[in-house]
Design an enzyme around this catalytic site. Structure first.
Site, PDB file in Angstrom:
ATOM      1  N   ASN A 214      38.997  42.753  44.588  1.00 53.05           N
ATOM      2  CA  ASN A 214      39.222  43.357  43.274  1.00 53.05           C
ATOM      3  C   ASN A 214      39.377  44.865  43.310  1.00 53.05           C
ATOM      4  O   ASN A 214      39.991  45.446  42.438  1.00 53.05           O
ATOM      5  CB  ASN A 214      38.096  42.964  42.314  1.00 53.05           C
ATOM      6  CG  ASN A 214      36.730  43.227  42.887  1.00 53.05           C
ATOM      7  OD1 ASN A 214      36.445  42.888  44.036  1.00 53.05           O
ATOM      8  ND2 ASN A 214      35.871  43.853  42.113  1.00 53.05           N
TER       9      ASN A 214
ATOM     10  N   GLN B 162      41.384  37.673  41.150  1.00 54.25           N
ATOM     11  CA  GLN B 162      42.456  38.678  41.174  1.00 54.25           C
ATOM     12  C   GLN B 162      43.800  38.092  41.592  1.00 54.25           C
ATOM     13  O   GLN B 162      44.822  38.764  41.501  1.00 54.25           O
ATOM     14  CB  GLN B 162      42.077  39.814  42.129  1.00 54.25           C
ATOM     15  CG  GLN B 162      40.866  40.623  41.708  1.00 54.25           C
ATOM     16  CD  GLN B 162      41.125  41.469  40.477  1.00 54.25           C
ATOM     17  OE1 GLN B 162      42.267  41.832  40.166  1.00 54.25           O
ATOM     18  NE2 GLN B 162      40.069  41.807  39.751  1.00 54.25           N
TER      19      GLN B 162
ATOM     20  N   SER C  18      39.801  33.540  36.339  1.00 51.33           N
ATOM     21  CA  SER C  18      39.437  34.124  35.052  1.00 51.33           C
ATOM     22  C   SER C  18      40.699  34.484  34.274  1.00 51.33           C
ATOM     23  O   SER C  18      41.592  35.153  34.803  1.00 51.33           O
ATOM     24  CB  SER C  18      38.598  35.381  35.299  1.00 51.33           C
ATOM     25  OG  SER C  18      38.364  36.043  34.091  1.00 51.33           O
TER      26      SER C  18
ATOM     27  N   HIS D  27      41.417  36.502  31.721  1.00 50.29           N
ATOM     28  CA  HIS D  27      41.783  37.849  31.262  1.00 50.29           C
ATOM     29  C   HIS D  27      42.387  38.718  32.359  1.00 50.29           C
ATOM     30  O   HIS D  27      42.799  39.848  32.104  1.00 50.29           O
ATOM     31  CB  HIS D  27      40.602  38.539  30.579  1.00 50.29           C
ATOM     32  CG  HIS D  27      39.532  39.043  31.491  1.00 50.29           C
ATOM     33  ND1 HIS D  27      39.417  40.364  31.827  1.00 50.29           N
ATOM     34  CD2 HIS D  27      38.552  38.397  32.151  1.00 50.29           C
ATOM     35  CE1 HIS D  27      38.381  40.513  32.637  1.00 50.29           C
ATOM     36  NE2 HIS D  27      37.841  39.331  32.853  1.00 50.29           N
TER      37      HIS D  27
ATOM     38  N   CYS E 219      28.943  57.565  40.095  1.00 52.55           N
ATOM     39  CA  CYS E 219      28.843  57.945  38.689  1.00 52.55           C
ATOM     40  C   CYS E 219      29.524  56.946  37.779  1.00 52.55           C
ATOM     41  O   CYS E 219      29.186  56.841  36.613  1.00 52.55           O
ATOM     42  CB  CYS E 219      29.447  59.322  38.462  1.00 52.55           C
ATOM     43  SG  CYS E 219      28.293  60.617  38.870  1.00 52.55           S
TER      44      CYS E 219
END
Lengths: 130, 401
Positions: free
Chosen positions: B157, B185, B205, B207, B330
């Site tokens: 991914n 993916q 998946s 979406h 982050c």
């Protein structure tokens, strides 16, 4: 809701006091690249006033904004005041930081303290006790 | 590109995709007209049941499976959990408690394996090397008599590398070990024939291929024992309880039908655009492409730029209308950068400066050039006040890339 306050984004997009002071009276660097944040502060001190301050930062948006705000808070102020600067003051001046980004403000406080430490060690004195 | 119109380039299709009109239409029709419960015997219910089974047939056909081998789930994560749990359960009963996977799997796989470790299973995570590819000969040596499952993702991914699935499947088949692949993916983007590729279980998946969120499927070859994660009613052949989300299933089938019908032309165009993007970004000094250059998804570009941090890069790109993602700490909400980048040997210092651009089918050359120009400018700007970059340039520290 946006990730950061408008103040943070303003200081991130238009950081104040970016750069280097070649003949600085005190330089401090904190953080490490492994953790993804490094701040470097350069101070010019005349008498007991911080006449100029510059910074360089490797880090996220809030790290850059915290550095920028911290320099603004101490520029033109007495050294004694800069020594009292807290990370909370930096975060508050930025209208707050997300909880998991508070360490960026801690880093800004530490960078300034580290530059002041350097200043005192070069001078061979310690800050006066209050 | 005109100055007056704000540019909006969505280059984060690995995170999620925009729903296709066909998928939205299909969902709206079901929601408005076919609101019945597929388990009810009157016609409103049976109409919904028919839509459900038609969708199952269409989805099965795309991957060359039988409809009875498709279990609808809430998405890729649930399918991963169920596939792994099922194989582990079968293994436990046979006294086989060793599982093989890779270091750069999705957390839906890695965290399930962690849990199984605490339940007594032994897990071996294979190296994915600098190019982000599993070696089949290494897998062969890793399989033991007590191995009950090999789970290797179809395509990564983050860095998009496509694994040698057929060869992995062959080895597993020969050794009598179940093979699961997280193909979240890959489905809808690269051709998949579960029979030809020797796949026992596959997760998908909706979406990720312009379908709705919250729906996906697990393919389980006939004969593979499936354990329930959710107990209750007899839906999905008794393997997944809960009233079916008929609208989402219909949306998923419509999206997959459309994307599968255009797969080869989409892939050809995206590969050309991806290579243009890679060529352009490679010109940035001290940068490096992550993952093999050709054995990767048509839409995936992932780079590390030395001396900068990824989140600030993303924020400035967002200001310029580019939606991207990064593997920096982050952006992950933890102290460590992406486990995928660490798995391919990127050290923390450079992994923080990563950028993933996953383009869509409709991307244009003009948009690619806009991304190259803006990424180049933003990287240069962030380096201009990075103390890390200063030390690298002055020779105080050594460049890694």
């Amino acid at each position: 809701m946006a990730l950061y306050s408008e103040k943070v984004m303003d200081h991130f997009r238009n950081p104040r006091n970016v750069g280097v002071i070649e003949d600085a009276d005190g330089v401090g660097e904190v953080g490490n690249a492994k953790c993804g944040d490094i701040m470097k502060m350069y101070l010019k001190i005349d008498g007991d006033i911080i006449s100029d301050v510059k910074f360089e930062t490797f880090g996220c948006g809030s790290a850059i904004a915290s550095s920028s705000m911290a320099t603004e808070l101490i520029k033109g102020r007495p050294v004694a005041e800069a020594l009292e600067l807290t990370n909370k003051a930096v975060a508050e001046a930025l209208d707050g930081l997300p909880a998991y980004k508070m360490h960026c403000s801690v880093l800004a406080e530490e960078a300034i303290k580290s530059a002041l430490d350097d200043y005192y060690s070069r001078k061979g004195t310690a800050p006066e006790e209050k | 590109m005109s100055e007056s119109v704000r540019t909006e380039i969505y280059a984060d299709n690995a995170a999620t995709t925009r729903m296709s009109d066909a998928a939205i239409e299909a969902m709206l029709t079901v929601m408005k007209e076919q609101y019945g419960n597929p388990s009810s015997l009157y016609s409103v219910g049976q109409n919904a049941k028919e839509i459900l089974e038609k969708a199952r047939e269409e989805i099965a056909e795309v991957i060359n499976a039988s409809p009875s081998e498709i279990i609808f789930t809430s998405g890729g994560s649930e399918a991963d959990n169920q596939a792994i749990r099922s194989a582990a359960e079968t293994g436990r009963k046979a006294g086989k408690m060793h599982i093989i996977s890779t270091a750069f799997e999705h957390h839906a796989v890695l965290h399930t394996l962690k849990k199984l470790e605490s339940e007594g299973f032994e897990v071996t995570l294979m190296d994915v090397h600098e190019d982000g590819l599993v070696r089949v000969d290494e897998l062969e040596k890793t399989i033991r008599d007590d191995t009950c499952l090999v789970t290797v993702m179809f395509a990564n991914n983050e860095i998009g590398t496509i694994q040698p699935i057929k060869e992995i499947g062959e080895v597993c088949r020969a050794k009598g070990v179940l093979f699961h692949t997280d193909a979240v993916q890959a489905v809808g983007h690269v051709p998949i024939d579960v029979k030809e590729l020797n796949i026992d279980m596959l997760s998908s998946s909706a979406h990720k291929f312009h379908g709705p969120k919250g729906i996906g499927f697990l393919y389980a070859r006939r004969g593979v024992r499936i354990t329930n994660l959710i107990e209750g009613g007899a839906q999905e052949g008794g393997k997944r309880a809960g009233t079916e989300n008929v609208a989402a299933v219909a949306g998923m089938a419509a999206a997959l039908r459309e994307t599968a019908s255009r797969m080869s032309e989409n892939a050809a165009h995206m590969t050309e655009m991806r290579d243009r993007l890679i060529d352009g970004l490679e010109k940035i000094p001290h940068s490096a492409l992550n993952g093999d250059r050709t054995k990767r998804l048509p839409g995936n570009t992932n780079f590390c730029f030395e001396g900068i941090e990824g989140e600030s890069l993303l924020l400035l790109l967002d200001d310029r209308g580019i939606c991207a993602s990064s593997g920096s700490a982050c952006t992950s909400g933890s102290l460590d950068p992406s486990h995928v980048l660490l798995a391919i040997g990127r050290v923390h210092d450079v992994a923080h400066g990563s950028l993933r651009l996953t383009i869509g089918e409709d991307v244009t050359a003009e948009e690619v050039d806009y991304m190259i120009k803006n990424v180049t400018e933003v990287v240069e700007y962030l380096r201009s006040f990075s103390p890390v970059w200063r030390d690298l340039m002055s020779g105080k520290t050594q460049f890694i890339l």
